[in-house]
Design a protein around this motif. Structure first.
Motif, PDB file in Angstrom:
ATOM      1  N   ARG A   1       0.833  -1.207   0.000  1.00  0.00           N
ATOM      2  CA  ARG A   1       0.000   0.000   0.000  1.00  0.00           C
ATOM      3  C   ARG A   1       0.870   1.260   0.000  1.00  0.00           C
ATOM      4  N   ASP A   2       1.929   1.243   0.792  1.00  0.00           N
ATOM      5  CA  ASP A   2       2.843   2.389   0.792  1.00  0.00           C
ATOM      6  C   ASP A   2       3.460   2.573  -0.594  1.00  0.00           C
ATOM      7  N   TYR A   3       3.827   1.481  -1.228  1.00  0.00           N
ATOM      8  CA  TYR A   3       4.482   1.558  -2.540  1.00  0.00           C
ATOM      9  C   TYR A   3       3.551   2.159  -3.587  1.00  0.00           C
ATOM     10  N   VAL A   4       2.336   1.640  -3.676  1.00  0.00           N
ATOM     11  CA  VAL A   4       1.446   2.128  -4.744  1.00  0.00           C
ATOM     12  C   VAL A   4       0.996   3.555  -4.479  1.00  0.00           C
ATOM     13  N   ARG A   5       0.812   3.927  -3.222  1.00  0.00           N
ATOM     14  CA  ARG A   5       0.405   5.306  -2.922  1.00  0.00           C
ATOM     15  C   ARG A   5       1.495   6.306  -3.280  1.00  0.00           C
ATOM     16  N   GLU A   6       2.734   5.889  -3.189  1.00  0.00           N
ATOM     17  CA  GLU A   6       3.844   6.770  -3.559  1.00  0.00           C
ATOM     18  C   GLU A   6       4.110   6.741  -5.061  1.00  0.00           C
ATOM     19  N   THR A   7       3.994   5.563  -5.666  1.00  0.00           N
ATOM     20  CA  THR A   7       4.467   5.373  -7.036  1.00  0.00           C
ATOM     21  C   THR A   7       3.432   5.734  -8.090  1.00  0.00           C
ATOM     22  N   ILE A   8       2.191   5.285  -7.926  1.00  0.00           N
ATOM     23  CA  ILE A   8       1.203   5.482  -8.986  1.00  0.00           C
ATOM     24  C   ILE A   8       0.934   6.961  -9.271  1.00  0.00           C
ATOM     25  N   PRO A   9       0.717   7.821  -8.265  1.00  0.00           N
ATOM     26  CA  PRO A   9       0.481   9.238  -8.591  1.00  0.00           C
ATOM     27  C   PRO A   9       1.668   9.903  -9.282  1.00  0.00           C
ATOM     28  N   ALA A  10       2.874   9.350  -9.112  1.00  0.00           N
ATOM     29  CA  ALA A  10       4.068   9.953  -9.691  1.00  0.00           C
ATOM     30  C   ALA A  10       4.437   9.362 -11.054  1.00  0.00           C
ATOM     31  N   LEU A  11       3.636   8.454 -11.575  1.00  0.00           N
ATOM     32  CA  LEU A  11       3.934   7.856 -12.872  1.00  0.00           C
ATOM     33  C   LEU A  11       3.899   8.905 -13.981  1.00  0.00           C
ATOM     34  N   PRO A  12       4.661   8.685 -15.065  1.00  0.00           N
ATOM     35  CA  PRO A  12       4.569   9.591 -16.218  1.00  0.00           C
ATOM     36  C   PRO A  12       3.137   9.665 -16.740  1.00  0.00           C
ATOM     37  N   GLU A  13       2.824  10.750 -17.391  1.00  0.00           N
ATOM     38  CA  GLU A  13       1.487  10.973 -17.940  1.00  0.00           C
ATOM     39  C   GLU A  13       1.050   9.787 -18.807  1.00  0.00           C
ATOM     40  N   PRO A  14      -0.084   9.166 -18.495  1.00  0.00           N
ATOM     41  CA  PRO A  14      -0.578   8.062 -19.326  1.00  0.00           C
ATOM     42  C   PRO A  14      -0.964   8.550 -20.719  1.00  0.00           C
ATOM     43  N   ASP A  15      -0.987   7.621 -21.674  1.00  0.00           N
ATOM     44  CA  ASP A  15      -1.462   7.952 -23.008  1.00  0.00           C
ATOM     45  C   ASP A  15      -2.979   8.132 -22.985  1.00  0.00           C
ATOM     46  N   PRO A  16      -3.547   8.798 -23.980  1.00  0.00           N
ATOM     47  CA  PRO A  16      -5.003   8.966 -24.035  1.00  0.00           C
ATOM     48  C   PRO A  16      -5.713   7.614 -23.980  1.00  0.00           C
ATOM     49  N   PRO A  17      -6.921   7.583 -23.407  1.00  0.00           N
ATOM     50  CA  PRO A  17      -7.625   6.315 -23.214  1.00  0.00           C
ATOM     51  C   PRO A  17      -8.043   5.660 -24.525  1.00  0.00           C
ATOM     52  N   THR A  18      -7.886   4.351 -24.556  1.00  0.00           N
ATOM     53  CA  THR A  18      -8.337   3.536 -25.679  1.00  0.00           C
ATOM     54  C   THR A  18      -9.134   2.359 -25.131  1.00  0.00           C
ATOM     55  N   TYR A  19      -9.842   1.674 -26.029  1.00  0.00           N
ATOM     56  CA  TYR A  19     -10.513   0.441 -25.619  1.00  0.00           C
ATOM     57  C   TYR A  19      -9.477  -0.529 -25.063  1.00  0.00           C
ATOM     58  N   ASN A  20      -9.818  -1.140 -23.923  1.00  0.00           N
ATOM     59  CA  ASN A  20      -8.880  -1.982 -23.195  1.00  0.00           C
ATOM     60  C   ASN A  20      -9.542  -3.331 -22.923  1.00  0.00           C
ATOM     61  N   PHE A  21      -9.027  -4.373 -23.574  1.00  0.00           N
ATOM     62  CA  PHE A  21      -9.509  -5.733 -23.306  1.00  0.00           C
ATOM     63  C   PHE A  21      -8.449  -6.448 -22.478  1.00  0.00           C
ATOM     64  N   TRP A  22      -8.550  -6.252 -21.153  1.00  0.00           N
ATOM     65  CA  TRP A  22      -7.491  -6.721 -20.265  1.00  0.00           C
ATOM     66  C   TRP A  22      -7.506  -8.228 -20.051  1.00  0.00           C
ATOM     67  N   ASP A  23      -8.574  -8.907 -20.451  1.00  0.00           N
ATOM     68  CA  ASP A  23      -8.693 -10.349 -20.190  1.00  0.00           C
ATOM     69  C   ASP A  23      -8.304 -11.183 -21.412  1.00  0.00           C
ATOM     70  N   TYR A  24      -7.387 -10.672 -22.202  1.00  0.00           N
ATOM     71  CA  TYR A  24      -6.855 -11.400 -23.352  1.00  0.00           C
ATOM     72  C   TYR A  24      -5.866 -12.437 -22.805  1.00  0.00           C
ATOM     73  N   ARG A  25      -6.309 -13.692 -22.699  1.00  0.00           N
ATOM     74  CA  ARG A  25      -5.518 -14.765 -22.111  1.00  0.00           C
ATOM     75  C   ARG A  25      -5.843 -16.069 -22.810  1.00  0.00           C
ATOM     76  N   TYR A  26      -5.068 -17.107 -22.504  1.00  0.00           N
ATOM     77  CA  TYR A  26      -5.281 -18.392 -23.165  1.00  0.00           C
ATOM     78  C   TYR A  26      -6.699 -18.916 -22.955  1.00  0.00           C
ATOM     79  N   GLY A  27      -7.262 -18.668 -21.782  1.00  0.00           N
ATOM     80  CA  GLY A  27      -8.600 -19.145 -21.503  1.00  0.00           C
ATOM     81  C   GLY A  27      -9.675 -18.468 -22.319  1.00  0.00           C
TER      82      GLY A  27
END
Length: 250
Positions: A107-133
């Motif tokens: 929790r300490d790591y993500v609270r420090e790291t995620i807000p400081a990440l470089p600017e994300p790219d503009p949003p696109t369609y995201n199919f995060w469950d692309y897996r063998y199943g």
């Protein structure tokens, strides 16, 4: 699945030939590049249907965000909260406190790291469950015949989608480091060749590094469901692999 030829290799990736696996990774890169070319979208969040069209929802249940880092941190906080009670499927957990000791440092790591990440790219369609199943493939060549289960479509940083799919399709615990690097290269080269004006620059790699941790935390929270039919020893082995992975960040 009743009408499309092809086999599902969930849980039996080792049955695929090396060339077939390379084809799966290469096609994944191409398919995701085509999907991401459909953006940018109007914000980050859950995709739904309004007025017979796909849209980024902004409702009491699903909020739309202007900054991907905000929605990502909220989601990770929820995942970490779940680990305190046995994960997303606590009723199936044989050891509800399996990862409790890791939560404060994570929790300490993500609270420090995620807000400081470089600017994300503009949003696109995201199919995060692309897996063998969720793939039906030709068992000989690895050519995809169908990509299944599009219920959890979201609008996100495309690098997040790429990191999640690498987490789904690469198996460094059983493959050699060289083999894992080869498969990752096939995936990224195919994406880069297909996607207009895209490069895996340092900022993208930095974001993907953190996104891979997020994917691993999801896997930890899903362990009781994914391995409910496994032996206790098998579940312990998966848990040890998760611990080894997150230790790289802590």
């Amino acid at each position: 699945m009743a009408y499309v030829d092809g086999e599902n290799f969930e849980g039996r990736v080792d049955d695929l030939s090396p060339s077939a696996r390379e084809t799966i990774l290469r096609e994944a890169g191409t398919n995701l590049a085509d999907l991401h070319q459909l953006g940018p979208l109007s914000g980050y969040g859950q995709i739904g249907v309004e007025d017979d069209s796909l849209t980024v929802l902004d409702t009491d249940t699903h909020s739309k965000y202007a900054d991907f880092r905000t929605i990502l941190l909220n989601d990770v906080e929820d995942t970490l909260d779940s680990l305190l009670d046995g994960g997303f499927f606590a009723d199936l957990a044989d050891d509800p406190e399996r990862f409790v000791d890791l939560v404060p440092a994570l929790r300490d790591y993500v609270r420090e790291t995620i807000p400081a990440l470089p600017e994300p790219d503009p949003p696109t369609y995201n199919f995060w469950d692309y897996r063998y199943g969720n793939l039906l493939v030709d068992p000989e060549t690895g050519d995809a015949q169908a990509v299944l289960d599009w219920a959890n479509l979201s609008a996100a940083d495309p690098a997040y989608n790429l990191a999640k799919v690498e987490a789904n399709l690469l198996t460094p615990e059983t493959d050699s480091a060289h083999r894992t690097a080869t498969l990752r290269k096939r995936f990224r080269e195919a994406y880069e060749e297909r996607r207009d004006e895209w490069v895996f620059d340092d900022e993208t790699r930095e974001r993907m590094h953190v996104y891979r941790l997020v994917a691993r935390l999801d896997a930890m929270a899903c362990l009781p469901l994914w391995y409910q039919d496994a032996t206790p020893a098998e579940r312990d082995t998966r848990a040890a692999e998760h611990r080894e992975f997150v230790a790289q960040y802590l």
